[in-house]
Design a protein around this motif. Structure first.
Motif, PDB file in Angstrom:
ATOM      1  N   ASP A   1      10.420   3.291 -11.430  1.00  0.00           N
ATOM      2  CA  ASP A   1       9.079   2.879 -11.796  1.00  0.00           C
ATOM      3  C   ASP A   1       8.457   3.868 -12.772  1.00  0.00           C
ATOM      4  N   ARG A   2       9.292   4.785 -13.294  1.00  0.00           N
ATOM      5  CA  ARG A   2       8.877   5.740 -14.334  1.00  0.00           C
ATOM      6  C   ARG A   2       9.799   5.572 -15.544  1.00  0.00           C
ATOM      7  N   LEU A   3       9.913   4.348 -16.011  1.00  0.00           N
ATOM      8  CA  LEU A   3      10.917   4.013 -17.019  1.00  0.00           C
ATOM      9  C   LEU A   3      10.773   4.853 -18.285  1.00  0.00           C
ATOM     10  N   VAL A   4       9.571   4.913 -18.827  1.00  0.00           N
ATOM     11  CA  VAL A   4       9.381   5.641 -20.086  1.00  0.00           C
ATOM     12  C   VAL A   4       9.616   7.130 -19.887  1.00  0.00           C
ATOM     13  N   GLU A   5       9.089   7.694 -18.794  1.00  0.00           N
ATOM     14  CA  GLU A   5       9.303   9.124 -18.530  1.00  0.00           C
ATOM     15  C   GLU A   5      10.793   9.441 -18.400  1.00  0.00           C
ATOM     16  N   CYS A   6      11.522   8.604 -17.660  1.00  0.00           N
ATOM     17  CA  CYS A   6      12.957   8.848 -17.484  1.00  0.00           C
ATOM     18  C   CYS A   6      13.706   8.683 -18.794  1.00  0.00           C
ATOM     19  N   ALA A   7      13.327   7.693 -19.593  1.00  0.00           N
ATOM     20  CA  ALA A   7      13.991   7.490 -20.878  1.00  0.00           C
ATOM     21  C   ALA A   7      13.814   8.708 -21.780  1.00  0.00           C
ATOM     22  N   VAL A   8      12.604   9.249 -21.804  1.00  0.00           N
ATOM     23  CA  VAL A   8      12.360  10.459 -22.607  1.00  0.00           C
ATOM     24  C   VAL A   8      13.175  11.628 -22.079  1.00  0.00           C
ATOM     25  N   PHE A   9      13.230  11.760 -20.757  1.00  0.00           N
ATOM     26  CA  PHE A   9      13.994  12.862 -20.159  1.00  0.00           C
ATOM     27  C   PHE A   9      15.463  12.793 -20.570  1.00  0.00           C
ATOM     28  N   TYR A  10      16.087  11.620 -20.400  1.00  0.00           N
ATOM     29  CA  TYR A  10      17.523  11.524 -20.672  1.00  0.00           C
ATOM     30  C   TYR A  10      17.840  11.538 -22.170  1.00  0.00           C
ATOM     31  N   ARG A  11      16.921  11.013 -22.978  1.00  0.00           N
ATOM     32  CA  ARG A  11      17.191  10.954 -24.415  1.00  0.00           C
ATOM     33  C   ARG A  11      16.766  12.222 -25.141  1.00  0.00           C
ATOM     34  N   GLU A  12      15.508  12.611 -24.952  1.00  0.00           N
ATOM     35  CA  GLU A  12      14.956  13.710 -25.743  1.00  0.00           C
ATOM     36  C   GLU A  12      15.239  15.086 -25.162  1.00  0.00           C
ATOM     37  N   ILE A  13      15.267  15.185 -23.847  1.00  0.00           N
ATOM     38  CA  ILE A  13      15.428  16.502 -23.222  1.00  0.00           C
ATOM     39  C   ILE A  13      16.893  16.771 -22.877  1.00  0.00           C
ATOM     40  N   LEU A  14      17.498  15.829 -22.145  1.00  0.00           N
ATOM     41  CA  LEU A  14      18.894  16.046 -21.763  1.00  0.00           C
ATOM     42  C   LEU A  14      19.835  15.799 -22.933  1.00  0.00           C
TER      43      LEU A  14
END
Length: 303
Positions: free
Chosen positions: A27-40
Motif C-alpha cells: 500500500d506504499r507503491l510509489v515509496e517502494c518503487a522509488v526505493f527499489y529504483r532510485e535508492i537500491l
C-alpha cells in the motif's frame, strides 16, 4: 558439437521456464518503487496503472529472467506485515561501497538479519518502506550457496552415464555420437555426487591446439561462475599438456554464449554457415531466444 550453460539438474523432473516473477502487494507503491529504483538501483522493466484496478512496477533481478513486481489493488490493504524471515536476497557482482553510501545518503539504516548465516557471509541488510528485508551478499560470498560444495574432477567412467549433460548442449544425436568418445571430460559434482556440469576437450590435428567440444551447466547453476570454472579447469590441464591454444564453437544465435566466451578470454575467429541443418540431424525450426539456429561461430584463446 554444442555448448550450453543451461539445462536441468540430474535426477530432477525439470520445469521449462522463460522467466519467473515474485509479486508482492504493497500500500506504499510509489515509496517502494522509488526505493527499489532510485535508492537500491534495480533495473525497472515496466510499470502499469489502473489495470482492472491494479497498479504496479516490475523490476529485473537482475534482468527480465527473474522479476520483482510491486502491486497495489485500489482500496485494498495487504493482510499481514513481513516477519523477520521475509527477505529479498541480492547477490552482488561488485563491491558494495557505493551502494552502502547511497543508502546512507538517503537515510536508509542498515539492520542485522536474525539468521546468523547472512552476517557470517559478510552480508548486510536494509528494510524497504514496507518493512521487508533486503539482504545484500558481497561478491566474495555470492557463489557460496551454489558452488560451496561443488568439485570439478576429470571423468574416467562410461560417458553414457553422463550423456544427459551432453544433450543439454547438443540437439543432434547424430552429431553427438560422432564426438562423444573424443578427448577428455571433466565434470562438476555436488556434495551428493550429482553431476551439474561438464566440459569435454579434444586435441585437433595440431597437437598444440585443443577444441572444447561440448560443455554444459545445469540450469540451477547458471550465472554462478561454474561455467568459467570448467573453462579454467581445461585451460590448466591444457597448459600442463603443452597446449598453446583453445578453440570452441557455438551457435551464432546464442547471444549468451557469445558473451560468455568473450568474458572468458576467447576471441572470434570465423563463422561457418549452415551447420545446424536437418541433414546433420538437427530438428527443423530450432531457435535460440527467437533467433533461428543456423550458423556457427568459432572462438580461440591463447594460453
Amino acid at each position: 558439437m554444442g555448448v550450453a550453460d543451461s539445462g536441468a539438474v540430474s535426477g530432477g523432473v525439470g520445469l521449462p521456464l522463460t522467466a519467473a516473477r515474485f509479486a508482492r502487494a504493497t500500500d506504499r507503491l510509489v515509496e517502494c518503487a522509488v526505493f527499489y529504483r532510485e535508492i537500491l538501483g534495480l533495473a525497472p522493466l515496466f510499470e502499469f496503472a489502473d489495470h482492472a484496478e491494479y497498479s504496479g512496477f516490475v523490476f529485473g533481478l537482475p534482468d527480465a529472467s527473474a522479476q520483482l513486481e510491486l502491486v497495489r489493488l485500489d482500496g485494498a490493504v495487504p493482510e499481514r506485515a513481513p516477519d523477520a524471515e521475509d527477505a529479498l536476497v541480492l547477490y552482488l557482482r561488485e563491491d558494495a561501497g557505493a551502494l552502502r553510501q547511497r543508502l546512507a545518503d538517503h537515510g536508509v539504516a542498515e539492520v542485522v538479519p536474525d539468521n546468523p548465516w547472512w552476517p557470517a557471509l559478510g552480508a548486510f541488510a536494509v528494510l524497504d518502506p514496507d518493512g521487508w528485508m533486503v539482504i545484500m551478499v558481497p561478491p566474495a560470498a555470492a557463489d557460496a550457496p551454489l558452488l560451496g560444495n561443488v568439485v570439478c574432477e576429470e571423468f574416467l567412467g562410461d560417458r553414457g552415464e553422463i550423456v544427459f549433460s551432453f544433450r543439454l548442449a547438443e540437439d543432434s544425436e547424430q552429431v553427438l555420437a560422432s564426438y562423444l568418445d573424443r578427448g577428455r571430460v571433466w565434470v562438476a559434482r555436488t556434495g551428493s555426487g550429482a553431476v551439474v556440469g561438464h566440459i569435454q576437450a579434444a586435441p585437433e590435428s595440431d597437437a598444440a591446439v585443443w577444441e572444447i567440444v561440448n560443455t554444459a551447466v545445469a540450469e540451477a547453476f547458471r550465472g554462478s561462475g561454474l561455467g568459467r570454472r570448467l573453462i579454467d579447469e581445461v585451460a590448466a590441464a591444457a597448459t600442463v599438456a603443452g597446449v598453446t591454444r583453445l578453440e570452441v564453437a557455438t551457435a551464432t544465435a546464442d547471444i549468451g554464449n557469445l558473451r560468455f566466451y568473450q568474458r572468458c578470454g576467447f576471441r572470434m575467429t570465423r563463422v561457418v554457415a549452415d551447420v545446424f541443418t536437418e541433414a546433420a540431424g538437427y530438428p527443423p525450426g530450432l531457435e535460440v531466444d527467437g533467433v533461428p539456429l543456423r550458423d556457427q561461430v568459432w572462438f580461440s584463446r591463447e594460453l
